[in-house]
Design an enzyme around this catalytic site. Structure first.
Site, PDB file in Angstrom:
ATOM      1  NE  ARG A  28      -4.116  -1.900   1.986  1.00 28.06           N
ATOM      2  CZ  ARG A  28      -4.184  -2.781   2.980  1.00 28.06           C
ATOM      3  NH1 ARG A  28      -3.406  -2.630   4.035  1.00 28.06           N
ATOM      4  NH2 ARG A  28      -5.038  -3.765   2.931  1.00 28.06           N
ATOM      5  CE  LYS A  87      -2.360  14.225 -13.986  1.00 25.19           C
ATOM      6  NZ  LYS A  87      -2.796  14.802 -15.284  1.00 25.19           N
ATOM      7  CD  GLU A 125       4.146  16.483 -22.552  1.00 26.88           C
ATOM      8  OE1 GLU A 125       3.512  17.501 -22.215  1.00 26.88           O
ATOM      9  OE2 GLU A 125       3.614  15.358 -22.657  1.00 26.88           O
ATOM     10  CE  LYS A 176       3.437  17.974 -14.012  1.00 24.85           C
ATOM     11  NZ  LYS A 176       3.402  16.746 -14.756  1.00 24.85           N
ATOM     12  CD  GLU A 216      -5.785  16.692 -14.690  1.00 22.97           C
ATOM     13  OE1 GLU A 216      -4.561  16.566 -14.821  1.00 22.97           O
ATOM     14  OE2 GLU A 216      -6.615  16.086 -15.370  1.00 22.97           O
ATOM     15  NE  ARG A 264      -1.003  17.265 -12.284  1.00 21.90           N
ATOM     16  CZ  ARG A 264      -0.305  16.445 -11.531  1.00 21.90           C
ATOM     17  NH1 ARG A 264      -0.471  16.450 -10.218  1.00 21.90           N
ATOM     18  NH2 ARG A 264       0.574  15.611 -12.068  1.00 21.90           N
ATOM     19  CG  ASN A 273      -4.500  16.969 -19.141  1.00 27.13           C
ATOM     20  OD1 ASN A 273      -3.781  15.992 -19.273  1.00 27.13           O
ATOM     21  ND2 ASN A 273      -5.112  17.268 -18.006  1.00 27.13           N
ATOM     22  CG  HIS A 329      -1.604  15.751 -23.216  1.00 28.02           C
ATOM     23  ND1 HIS A 329      -0.925  16.937 -23.369  1.00 28.02           N
ATOM     24  CD2 HIS A 329      -0.682  14.857 -22.750  1.00 28.02           C
ATOM     25  CE1 HIS A 329       0.339  16.773 -23.001  1.00 28.02           C
ATOM     26  NE2 HIS A 329       0.514  15.521 -22.628  1.00 28.02           N
ATOM     27  CG  HIS A 341      -3.740  11.098 -24.292  1.00 33.07           C
ATOM     28  ND1 HIS A 341      -4.235  11.340 -23.029  1.00 33.07           N
ATOM     29  CD2 HIS A 341      -2.395  11.160 -24.177  1.00 33.07           C
ATOM     30  CE1 HIS A 341      -3.230  11.544 -22.194  1.00 33.07           C
ATOM     31  NE2 HIS A 341      -2.111  11.438 -22.860  1.00 33.07           N
ATOM     32  CG  HIS A 362       3.152  11.099 -24.652  1.00 37.32           C
ATOM     33  ND1 HIS A 362       1.782  11.022 -24.644  1.00 37.32           N
ATOM     34  CD2 HIS A 362       3.477  12.124 -23.824  1.00 37.32           C
ATOM     35  CE1 HIS A 362       1.292  11.948 -23.836  1.00 37.32           C
ATOM     36  NE2 HIS A 362       2.297  12.631 -23.325  1.00 37.32           N
TER      37      HIS A 362
HETATM   38  N1  GLY Z   1       1.265  15.446 -17.450  1.00 41.26           N
HETATM   39  C1  GLY Z   1       0.248  16.278 -16.967  1.00 41.26           C
HETATM   40  C2  GLY Z   1       0.200  16.367 -15.481  1.00 41.26           C
HETATM   41  O1  GLY Z   1       1.084  15.887 -14.807  1.00 41.26           O
HETATM   42  O2  GLY Z   1      -0.743  16.887 -14.941  1.00 41.26           O
END
Ligand code: GLY
Length: 356
Positions: A119, A141, A183, A225, A235, A239, A243, A246, A250, A263
């Site tokens: 955990r 993430k 990015e 960031k 998010e 945040r 994206n 994306h 994606h 990517h």
């Molecule tokens: N890659 C986008 C984020 O970390 O929110």
């Protein structure tokens, strides 16, 4: 240079260091670690995992290395499952540190394993690609893909430390280096006109991986960031800006088949598509922004036109976006550089984003 991600008791440093990944070892020992499992892939492992392991052992941290096959196509539940079995078989306890040495895929899978075994085990990210340094290693993430969509299974799980040893970029294949710059462009668009101008000034040096051009750009992206994650860890607010590019990106990545478009390449194409779409709808206050970014993206060596691809498949993949809420998807939109909004887009009109 150190950047702090400020998240209360889960705060941590992102260290940007001119040397190689092995210099992380004393910092891991300073966290109090006595045992570590390095998670890496079969491309990065032979280059960097051995030197990190040897450096950890010299710092009295008993270390084993676990390796899985590289690439987005292996960012799967099957890889995660094999990984957690190997980590448990290595004889871990709750103080054992999981150390991800590699790019975005390694960091995401290793992080999800760290979040799951017992955990939650302490986790350190040692990114070795531009993409991982500026984006995926920072902010907690972690995820694996499903055949239907990117990052559909995972957890928010913050590392205890991120260590970006810039010397590792010297061994990065040119295509991977350039893909990571997508990015960087995204980060500049959401936050910083001066960073965008720096990218325009240094595009040729950045494309060739010049460390003196890359270092300040990576540091600025990490700072941007870190600030966004600090104010919106999970998010629910700003945040989502990260994206940008994306939603389409994606969709393209999944429809092309994982690994066909990298990517970052898909994000570059997605960013251009989303900028044109936003401009066509009058959301962007600057009509020149999309052509300006297209010129920059081309100079950086990134693709600017979508390869032959089934747009129905792209649309189908876009419908599974994590930002979907009922019949709409929340899409970040650049009003002007550094000024963002979020627009709810009806799922049935997503196709327009591919054809603007
Ligand atoms: N890659 C986008 C984020 O970390 O929110």
């Amino acid at each position: 240079m150190d950047v702090k991600v400020v998240l209360g008791e889960r705060s941590y440093d992102v260290v940007i260091d001119g040397g190689g990944p092995a210099a992380v070892a004393p910092r891991i020992a300073a966290l109090g670690a006595r045992r570590a499992v390095i998670v890496t892939d079969d491309v990065v492992g032979p280059l960097w995992a051995g030197v990190v392991r040897d450096a950890l052992v010299r710092c009295n941290v008993a270390t084993v290395v676990v390796t899985f096959p590289h690439g987005e196509v292996n960012k799967t539940l099957a890889t995660w499952s094999a990984l957690v079995e190997q980590i448990v078989a290595a004889g871990v306890d709750r103080s054992t540190v999981i150390v991800a040495v590699g790019g975005g895929v390694v960091g995401d899978v290793a992080g999800f394993a760290a979040a799951s075994v017992l955990r939650g085990l302490p986790f350190v990210q040692v990114p070795t690609t531009v993409l991982a340094m500026v984006d995926s290693s920072v902010g907690g993430k972690t995820a694996v893909n499903l055949p239907t969509g990117k990052n559909l299974v995972g957890a928010f799980y913050q590392p205890s430390l991120v260590f970006a040893g810039l010397a590792s970029l010297a061994t990065l294949p040119a295509r991977e280096l350039v893909a990571g710059l997508a990015e960087v462009v995204k980060t500049a668009l959401i936050a910083d006109e001066s960073l965008l101008r720096l990218l325009e000034r240094d595009a040729d040096r950045l494309r060739l991986g010049d460390p003196e051009a890359l270092a300040p750009v990576i540091a600025r992206c990490v700072a941007i960031k870190a600030a966004i994650v600090a104010r919106d860890e999970r998010e629910t607010g700003d945040r989502i800006w990260l994206n940008l590019g994306h939603t389409v990106g994606h969709g393209l990545e999944v429809a092309a088949g994982y690994g066909t478009l990298l990517h970052g390449e898909a994000v570059a194409l997605g960013t251009l598509a989303e900028l044109r779409w936003a401009s066509a709808r009058g959301w962007s206050t600057n009509a020149d922004l999309a052509p300006r970014v297209a010129r920059l993206v081309a100079r950086l060596g990134l693709p600017t036109s979508v390869p032959p691809i089934d747009l129905f498949a792209v649309e189908a993949a876009m419908r599974l976006d994590k930002k979907a809420a009922g019949a709409t998807i929340r899409v970040p939109v650049v009003i002007s550089v550094g000024h963002m909004t979020v627009v709810p887009v009806p799922i049935d009109s997503l196709r327009e984003m591919l054809t603007s």
